[in-house]
Every structure is written in C-alpha cells, then in structure tokens.
Design an enzyme around this catalytic site. Sequence first.
Site, PDB file in Angstrom:
ATOM      1  N   ASP A  55       0.004  -6.141  12.324  1.00 49.78           N
ATOM      2  CA  ASP A  55      -0.762  -5.240  11.364  1.00 49.78           C
ATOM      3  C   ASP A  55      -0.350  -3.886  11.541  1.00 49.78           C
ATOM      4  OD1 ASP A  55      -2.381  -5.083   9.185  1.00 49.78           O
ATOM      5  OD2 ASP A  55      -4.236  -4.931  10.343  1.00 49.78           O
TER       6      ASP A  55
ATOM      7  N   GLY B 254      -5.945   2.309  11.140  1.00 50.20           N
ATOM      8  CA  GLY B 254      -4.754   1.843  11.389  1.00 50.20           C
ATOM      9  C   GLY B 254      -4.108   2.016  12.483  1.00 50.20           C
TER      10      GLY B 254
ATOM     11  N   ASN C 164       1.001  -1.411  -0.111  1.00 45.89           N
ATOM     12  CA  ASN C 164       0.053  -0.044   0.060  1.00 45.89           C
ATOM     13  C   ASN C 164       0.759   1.440  -0.038  1.00 45.89           C
ATOM     14  OD1 ASN C 164       0.664  -0.624   2.673  1.00 45.89           O
ATOM     15  ND2 ASN C 164      -0.877   0.491   3.426  1.00 45.89           N
TER      16      ASN C 164
END
Length: 416
Positions: A306, A325, A96
């Site tokens: 993550d 996030g 990303n």
Amino acid sequence: MNVLIKSATIIDTKSDFHNTTQDILIEKGKITKIAKTIKNTSNYKEIKLDNLHVSQGWFDSSVCFGEPGFEDRETIENGLKTAAKSGFTTVALQANTYPIIDTNTDVAFIKMKALNNAVKLLPIGALTQNSESKHLAELFDMSNAGAVAFSDYKKPITNPNLLKIALQYASNFGGLVCSFPQENKISGQGVMNENITSTSLGLKGNPSLAEALQVARDLYLLEYTGGKLHIPTISTAESVDLIRNAKKKKQDVTCSVAIHNLCLTDSELEDFDTHYKVLPPLRTQSDVDALIEGVKDGTIDMVTSDHNPVTIEDKKVEFDYADYGTIGLESAFGALQTLFSTKKTVQLLTKGKARFNAEQTLINEGNTVDLTLFNPDKKYTFTAKNIHSKSKNSLFLDKELKGEVYGIIANKKTVL
C-alpha cells in the site's frame, strides 16, 4: 541481455527446480539452461551473491507514485526504480493523481511513461469520474487501453446503487471492481482506531464497525449482481469472517491486507507519530491475529505494501491534520519475513498476479526471465538509508526486519 546466475536457491513451488540450488543461464531475456553447474563459455556477466535465492518476480496490487500532478511526492521513473530495488517486477498503480486516471487517454499516458522499464506498470483506472462517487468513469474504454482494475483509492463508494451498476456493467467484459471498505458516516472524523488507545490519547476514533458494515454491504451487492469484486486493505477481524463466509458461498471476491496492518497495532500511536497515520488505521492485536490467520488459511488472497508517498510538509504537522499514508515497497519483504517463512512470503508476494492479469512466469528452461533476487536470512534495522523513494514517510523506520533484496532481472533488464 545475457547473464549467468551462480548458485541460486530457487523458490518457486510450481517449478521443476523448487528448493534446489542451481546455476541459471539467461540469454536474450530467456532462461536457456538450469543446472547444478554451468560453465561460462561465452564470458557472460556472472551474478554471485551471498546466500542468493531467486523467485518469480514479485507483484504489488496497490502502489501510488503521484505523477502526474504530485511529482513532489514521487515520479513514475523513480517509483519504478524503487520497486525494482525492492524486488517487485510488476506493480499496479492507483489512480490518485492529478488529474485522476479516469479516461482511456489517462491510462495510455501512464503506460507510455513506464515504457522500456525493468518493472511492468499496470494502471488501475478510477471507478467513478474524478473519484467523486457520483458517476461511473469510462470503464470499458479504460479496460481496452490497458487498465487492469477500477478503484477510487481510499474513497468508499457511498451510493450502493452505483456499486451495483458498476459490478453489473464490468461483468460484461470481465472487469475487476475494487471497493474501499469504509462507511464514512460511521468513521466520521476518526483519525485512528477507536479503542482504549484513542480515548487515552484524546484522538477521534474510526471504529472497526465502519469497515465491517461496508464489507457486508458490498458482499450483499456482489451476491445480487455477480461480477468480480476486490476489497483492498481490510484491517479487522470482522472483515475476515465476512469474506471467509462469502467465499464459502463461492462468491467471486478477493481481498488484500496492507503489510503494516499485519505487523503493527494502534499502540504505536502513543507518541502521536504521524508516520503511523494510515488508512485503514492500525487496529488491535486481536485484529492483527485474525488477519494473520486469514492470510494463513487463504481467506486473504494477497498482501500489499500500500505504498503511498507523502511529503514531509503533509506529515510533519499536528496529528489531526497530517495526511494518511506510508511508503512500503522497500520494507515489504523484510517485514513479511518477520511473520512468515520465506516460502510463504514469496507466495504472498506473487499470489495476486492472476487476479490483476499480471503475467506469471515459472522458473523453468525456455521461459521468459522474470526473477527477484534476495537473501532471506539477513537481519537489519530499517533506516532512512534503506529508502529509495523521494518521500521518506515510512512507519517501519527503526524496526528490525529480516531479508535483503538484491534486485530483479525482468523485461530484458537487470537492476541490482
């Protein structure tokens, strides 16, 4: 690189020295001797640390750094330093970035940026061109360039036929296909788990159904096509049950869970703190209990931080408009240790290596050194001073954690 580690308790169930306290002599990047006492006849640098434990180097299957394109969030250089100080010797980097990593030259660029680093970086290529879920990216070429898997980070494959073709095509060269578990038409504009908490807060909900439907669809496609499928960051009890049943059918599927989804519930959002806005969202306690049980019985194959740096400008806004996030590398070990034993925590932090073609090196004489050094017993409050990332968006701020990471010795380098 020549180092003598003194009085280290070895945590490596496959090592001849598991659960024993030993000196470890490292010469030219290899473990040359392990014994109760080793004299430092060559005057090497000695490492003596309080309650020192060592294990195989840890691995994280999902990290984001931003570079290229989003260096304000994080750079590869500082991201890898953060990983090292957090105990990780290998990380898989998501695609990303800007541009999206979807060609062999993009993969080569990422690998070049990580050369000569203590932490090994494994690129994940985008599954579809520009991660738009329209056309497959250059999977085979990226695999040849060093991509270890293919994933559109946090973006589901909306066209089931595209995922079917991806699984069939990638099976020709053993490629690992990742499919984010969310059905967008069900999740809609939801920004947190759909539950009584979302109703009381007046926030749009993202129901567990959105994840379960996508997982069920992907498992049916896998059963039809064969191939290798990885389902990242599941968050619901239904997903655990679906994957457990698929494994009973001997399907080649693995899955991961984000560490924060094991530790926290949607009740954390009652103050509208955007640090807790993550995807998949924090769920209910019953989901958390099912996820922990899935970890214990092996249904869930690995955990991930993550790690996803987000700038303050994209977090310090109204909840609906804040980016999803959280960073997680720095808090990963300490958070897991609040749930599991040290042995289980280390197992979880190393278990994903085989699936992502990361090298596994036992702590035995003659092997290349790949070690994480830590104190499993230290309890502390996680604060901003514990953050090494450029972005500070951690949902573990002010949480009580257990376990201090000293650093790593890997790739002929020491980071302490």
